[in-house]
Design an enzyme around this catalytic site. Sequence first.
Site, PDB file in Angstrom:
ATOM      1  N   ARG A 155      46.088 -19.658  -2.114  1.00  0.00           N
ATOM      2  CA  ARG A 155      45.224 -20.743  -2.601  1.00  0.00           C
ATOM      3  C   ARG A 155      46.020 -21.797  -3.369  1.00  0.00           C
ATOM      4  O   ARG A 155      45.577 -22.904  -3.565  1.00  0.00           O
ATOM      5  CB  ARG A 155      44.085 -20.174  -3.464  1.00  0.00           C
ATOM      6  CG  ARG A 155      43.001 -19.549  -2.601  1.00  0.00           C
ATOM      7  CD  ARG A 155      41.921 -18.879  -3.414  1.00  0.00           C
ATOM      8  NE  ARG A 155      42.408 -17.659  -4.028  1.00  0.00           N
ATOM      9  CZ  ARG A 155      41.659 -16.847  -4.777  1.00  0.00           C
ATOM     10  NH1 ARG A 155      40.405 -17.152  -5.014  1.00  0.00           N
ATOM     11  NH2 ARG A 155      42.161 -15.744  -5.284  1.00  0.00           N
TER      12      ARG A 155
ATOM     13  N   ARG B 196      35.186 -27.578  -7.381  1.00  0.00           N
ATOM     14  CA  ARG B 196      35.673 -26.665  -8.423  1.00  0.00           C
ATOM     15  C   ARG B 196      36.409 -27.480  -9.485  1.00  0.00           C
ATOM     16  O   ARG B 196      37.243 -28.329  -9.149  1.00  0.00           O
ATOM     17  CB  ARG B 196      36.611 -25.635  -7.790  1.00  0.00           C
ATOM     18  CG  ARG B 196      36.958 -24.467  -8.706  1.00  0.00           C
ATOM     19  CD  ARG B 196      37.961 -23.535  -8.044  1.00  0.00           C
ATOM     20  NE  ARG B 196      37.418 -22.649  -7.035  1.00  0.00           N
ATOM     21  CZ  ARG B 196      36.846 -21.470  -7.286  1.00  0.00           C
ATOM     22  NH1 ARG B 196      36.721 -21.041  -8.517  1.00  0.00           N
ATOM     23  NH2 ARG B 196      36.394 -20.721  -6.294  1.00  0.00           N
TER      24      ARG B 196
ATOM     25  N   SER C 175      36.441 -13.464  -4.535  1.00  0.00           N
ATOM     26  CA  SER C 175      37.259 -13.060  -5.687  1.00  0.00           C
ATOM     27  C   SER C 175      36.327 -12.754  -6.865  1.00  0.00           C
ATOM     28  O   SER C 175      35.871 -11.631  -7.028  1.00  0.00           O
ATOM     29  CB  SER C 175      38.267 -14.157  -6.003  1.00  0.00           C
ATOM     30  OG  SER C 175      39.059 -13.774  -7.084  1.00  0.00           O
TER      31      SER C 175
ATOM     32  N   GLY D 249      31.737 -15.889  -7.598  1.00  0.00           N
ATOM     33  CA  GLY D 249      30.978 -17.082  -7.985  1.00  0.00           C
ATOM     34  C   GLY D 249      30.493 -17.889  -6.782  1.00  0.00           C
ATOM     35  O   GLY D 249      29.318 -18.280  -6.708  1.00  0.00           O
ATOM     36  N   THR D 250      31.371 -18.103  -5.824  1.00  0.00           N
ATOM     37  CA  THR D 250      31.017 -18.910  -4.650  1.00  0.00           C
ATOM     38  C   THR D 250      29.923 -18.217  -3.850  1.00  0.00           C
ATOM     39  O   THR D 250      28.899 -18.834  -3.503  1.00  0.00           O
ATOM     40  CB  THR D 250      32.277 -19.098  -3.751  1.00  0.00           C
ATOM     41  OG1 THR D 250      33.300 -19.697  -4.546  1.00  0.00           O
ATOM     42  CG2 THR D 250      31.979 -19.940  -2.539  1.00  0.00           C
TER      43      THR D 250
ATOM     44  N   LYS E 197      31.198 -27.562  -1.877  1.00  0.00           N
ATOM     45  CA  LYS E 197      31.536 -26.957  -3.174  1.00  0.00           C
ATOM     46  C   LYS E 197      32.585 -27.797  -3.877  1.00  0.00           C
ATOM     47  O   LYS E 197      33.522 -28.279  -3.243  1.00  0.00           O
ATOM     48  CB  LYS E 197      32.073 -25.544  -2.941  1.00  0.00           C
ATOM     49  CG  LYS E 197      32.492 -24.808  -4.196  1.00  0.00           C
ATOM     50  CD  LYS E 197      32.930 -23.382  -3.888  1.00  0.00           C
ATOM     51  CE  LYS E 197      34.386 -23.301  -3.508  1.00  0.00           C
ATOM     52  NZ  LYS E 197      34.855 -21.929  -3.265  1.00  0.00           N
TER      53      LYS E 197
HETATM   54  C1  R5P Z   1      38.175 -20.942  -1.845  1.00  0.00           C
HETATM   55  O1  R5P Z   1      38.109 -22.052  -1.361  1.00  0.00           O
HETATM   56  C2  R5P Z   1      37.963 -19.679  -1.053  1.00  0.00           C
HETATM   57  O2  R5P Z   1      37.722 -19.939   0.291  1.00  0.00           O
HETATM   58  C3  R5P Z   1      36.832 -18.848  -1.632  1.00  0.00           C
HETATM   59  O3  R5P Z   1      35.629 -19.579  -1.529  1.00  0.00           O
HETATM   60  C4  R5P Z   1      37.107 -18.539  -3.067  1.00  0.00           C
HETATM   61  O4  R5P Z   1      38.396 -18.029  -3.204  1.00  0.00           O
HETATM   62  C5  R5P Z   1      36.110 -17.542  -3.593  1.00  0.00           C
HETATM   63  O5  R5P Z   1      36.400 -17.355  -4.937  1.00  0.00           O
HETATM   64  P1  R5P Z   1      35.303 -16.826  -5.941  1.00  0.00           P
HETATM   65  O6  R5P Z   1      34.765 -15.538  -5.381  1.00  0.00           O
HETATM   66  O7  R5P Z   1      36.061 -16.606  -7.219  1.00  0.00           O
HETATM   67  O8  R5P Z   1      34.252 -17.881  -6.076  1.00  0.00           O
END
Ligand code: R5P
Length: 293
Positions: free
Chosen positions: A97, A195, A224, A227-228, A193
């Site tokens: 990332r 961030r 991860s 949140g997303t 989205k």
């Molecule tokens: C980011 O653009 C990735 O594709 C995932 O959406 C992101 O890594 C998910 O992270 P989290 O679970 O912390 O929101």
Amino acid sequence: MLEKTVIPGPSSQLLGLRLARYLKSNVVPIEFKTFPDGERYIRIKEEPKNCHAVVVQSTLPPDPNQSIIELCFILETLKEMGVEKITAVIPYFAYARQDKKFLPGEAVSGKIVCNIIQNAGADEVITVDIHSKRMLENFKIPIRDVSAIPQLGEYLNNFKLTDPLIISPDEGAIERARNLAVFMDAEYVTFTKSRDKHTGEIEIKIKEIDVANRDVVIVDDIISTGGTMASAAEIAKSQGAARIYATCTHAVLVGDSRFKILNAGANEIIGTDTVPSDVSIVSVAPIIAEALK
Ligand code: R5P
């Protein structure tokens, strides 16, 4: 042609064994431990002779750095042993990332990790649904990124979903959502989205979606903090979705992410064995085996 020998690294022991079964190849085990001062010890227990060594090692939380150093120890040792060809299979590639500078002065850690791995002796690299294709350009050796989407789609098709809608929670996952939709013969939509570059907080924007009484599959490469996925599930639930499947390739699932996602309305979390856990329902071994043939 050289015989393949699979070397399952400390973080991908079971996936390595599954891959060896698909390839019908030898397995060379590794001894590994941590010294009292925190240093890692690695020993390749048999000398793989005249072969194509396939090292399988995801770079896993809570310490992706340890997985990277272990991988380098294995690669360098195989080189010293005179192995003809070495493929590093890195199913979950940490640091992908950070494929560019988001703020001035940041280390482009993804690029640095690529350099470390190729300098350690890999002749080629295979990754699975790497977060950013831009990462692949950092390698001067052959690199292939394979996708777990067909495997996830096959699994999801068992549920006999009602008029399913595939949702990409952000624009980065749109290609995955489109591919999954094609595989499942379904429609797909994309959320938007953003961030915060300092706090990491996310905001998801979406127009009305036609989701009432339909089953929903939200698909991302990584979960991860959750949140997303939780935000996307909450939106789908509030607009009347029936069942919601939170699907990804790499279910990193840190902290209370499981709770967040299920509490937001998801019925199930489905991941693969790139990151081993109780939600690693789908194996990526067959697609890696295919790439190696
Ligand atoms: C980011 O653009 C990735 O594709 C995932 O959406 C992101 O890594 C998910 O992270 P989290 O679970 O912390 O929101």
